[in-house]
Design an enzyme around this catalytic site. Sequence first.
Site, PDB file in Angstrom:
ATOM      1  CE  LYS A 182      -4.395  -1.665   1.402  1.00  0.00           C
ATOM      2  NZ  LYS A 182      -5.610  -1.552   2.175  1.00  0.00           N
ATOM      3  CE  LYS A 187      -6.349  -7.448  -1.114  1.00  0.00           C
ATOM      4  NZ  LYS A 187      -7.766  -7.062  -1.157  1.00  0.00           N
ATOM      5  CE  LYS A 213     -13.556  -2.802   0.952  1.00  0.00           C
ATOM      6  NZ  LYS A 213     -12.572  -2.292   1.868  1.00  0.00           N
TER       7      LYS A 213
HETATM    8  P1  ATP Z   1      -8.648  -2.080   0.486  1.00  0.00           P
HETATM    9  O1  ATP Z   1      -8.119  -2.045  -0.919  1.00  0.00           O
HETATM   10  O2  ATP Z   1      -9.185  -0.763   0.954  1.00  0.00           O
HETATM   11  O3  ATP Z   1      -7.682  -2.704   1.468  1.00  0.00           O
HETATM   12  P2  ATP Z   1     -10.021  -4.596   0.367  1.00  0.00           P
HETATM   13  O4  ATP Z   1     -10.802  -4.978  -0.830  1.00  0.00           O
HETATM   14  O5  ATP Z   1      -8.697  -5.235   0.575  1.00  0.00           O
HETATM   15  O6  ATP Z   1      -9.930  -3.010   0.399  1.00  0.00           O
HETATM   16  P3  ATP Z   1     -10.621  -4.754   3.178  1.00  0.00           P
HETATM   17  O7  ATP Z   1     -11.642  -3.857   3.795  1.00  0.00           O
HETATM   18  O8  ATP Z   1      -9.183  -4.418   3.372  1.00  0.00           O
HETATM   19  O9  ATP Z   1     -10.963  -4.874   1.626  1.00  0.00           O
HETATM   20  O10 ATP Z   1     -10.862  -6.242   3.679  1.00  0.00           O
HETATM   21  C1  ATP Z   1     -12.131  -6.741   4.057  1.00  0.00           C
HETATM   22  C2  ATP Z   1     -12.116  -8.250   4.041  1.00  0.00           C
HETATM   23  O11 ATP Z   1     -12.150  -8.730   2.689  1.00  0.00           O
HETATM   24  C3  ATP Z   1     -10.865  -8.870   4.676  1.00  0.00           C
HETATM   25  O12 ATP Z   1     -11.255 -10.005   5.413  1.00  0.00           O
HETATM   26  C4  ATP Z   1     -10.026  -9.263   3.492  1.00  0.00           C
HETATM   27  O13 ATP Z   1      -9.148 -10.331   3.784  1.00  0.00           O
HETATM   28  C5  ATP Z   1     -11.104  -9.677   2.496  1.00  0.00           C
HETATM   29  N1  ATP Z   1     -10.646  -9.547   1.121  1.00  0.00           N
HETATM   30  C6  ATP Z   1     -10.238  -8.413   0.525  1.00  0.00           C
HETATM   31  N2  ATP Z   1      -9.938  -8.635  -0.754  1.00  0.00           N
HETATM   32  C7  ATP Z   1     -10.150  -9.960  -0.978  1.00  0.00           C
HETATM   33  C8  ATP Z   1     -10.011 -10.791  -2.121  1.00  0.00           C
HETATM   34  N3  ATP Z   1      -9.579 -10.298  -3.275  1.00  0.00           N
HETATM   35  N4  ATP Z   1     -10.315 -12.101  -1.992  1.00  0.00           N
HETATM   36  C9  ATP Z   1     -10.749 -12.593  -0.820  1.00  0.00           C
HETATM   37  N5  ATP Z   1     -10.898 -11.866   0.297  1.00  0.00           N
HETATM   38  C10 ATP Z   1     -10.613 -10.551   0.221  1.00  0.00           C
HETATM   39 MG    MG Z   2      -7.505  -4.675   2.211  1.00  0.00          MG
END
Ligand code: ATP
Ligand code: MG
Length: 330
Positions: A112, A193, A196
């Site tokens: 990040k 991966k 968001k």
């Molecule tokens: P950001 O980019 O802001 O970190 P994010 O998509 O990674 O957003 P988070 O809010 O950080 O989402 O994570 C929320 C949950 O979703 C966590 O349990 C994380 O492990 C899970 N998660 C995030 N992305 C994935 C993915 N691509 N596949 C499976 N689980 C995911």
């Molecule tokens: Mg995340």
Amino acid sequence: KPRVLSGIQPTSDSFHIGNYLGALRQWVALQDTSDAFYMVVDLHAITVDHEPKVLHQRSRVSAAQLLALGVDPEKSALFVQSQVPEHPMLAWILGAETGFGEASRMTQFKDKSAKQERTTVGLFTYPILQAADILLYQTDQVPVGEDQRQHLELTRDLAIRFNTTYGQTFIVPEPHIVKETATIKDLAEPEKKMSKSSASPRGCVYLLDEPNQMRKKIKSAVTDSEAEVRYDVEHKPGVSNLLNIYAALGNTTIEKLEAEYAGRGYGDFKGDLAEVVADSLGPIAARTKEYLADKAELDRILTAGAEKARQVASRTLAKAYKKVGFYPPV
Ligand code: ATP
Ligand code: MG
């Protein structure tokens, strides 16, 4: 009943299919068999660039989405992290137990910070706040995606270290990670991966997308130059990712899907998956809107959740304060 806790960041206007399959689906399933605490972690969300008004709105939409997905406030405490001040208070104590080198090894920070113009200390100490989130609730299980495994390891190390130094204080939590859907990949860049905060617009299926947008994204997912629907993460990351999504949402297995699409190419496969995705995720947007429409009711649910959370969190914090020799909070 085992205690379960997890959180999600309000870092975009909608969650995505990776959040859903990797974590949120398990949140809903675990409610019936556990004592669950689920939160929108807005304290974490300010560790990357944010606008106050947008953040506030996203926290509301996040909470509404969780309700729309089936988080039931009668069964689980649903709350926004900033309403429970114990989180940063315990994080401070745990920060004093964390080695600088230990914190420096966290790969989420490396990923990040490389994407940010300006990297903050908050982004660096994010995993310590996450450890506090978990330990405050004497959590047994934490349903998360694979990307959070390293932070869970740190949390466990900190709990064990604190318990060893000061005497039994925290339950040592276990990650709850569903292997098949632990990492859903970006559809346009299947080596990465789905995220968001750094999604390619075509590569991320948002839960609040219009069904037609969902279909379009699935149909334009990057695959490969073969025409064989076969699971092979190394050589066919795009197709393997679609197979994972299909098996999970269609309640079937990868073996059955491989057999079903043998000799049929990608067109049929993607077309059918597009329908499965649109059918299963399509209704979430309307339900989210309903929860957003009644602002007073949403606030009531979140306040009740935060009150329930504080009862548990304040007890653990008081214990930790005493152990390290602080005066009690008044
Ligand atoms: P950001 O980019 O802001 O970190 P994010 O998509 O990674 O957003 P988070 O809010 O950080 O989402 O994570 C929320 C949950 O979703 C966590 O349990 C994380 O492990 C899970 N998660 C995030 N992305 C994935 C993915 N691509 N596949 C499976 N689980 C995911
Ligand atoms: Mg995340």
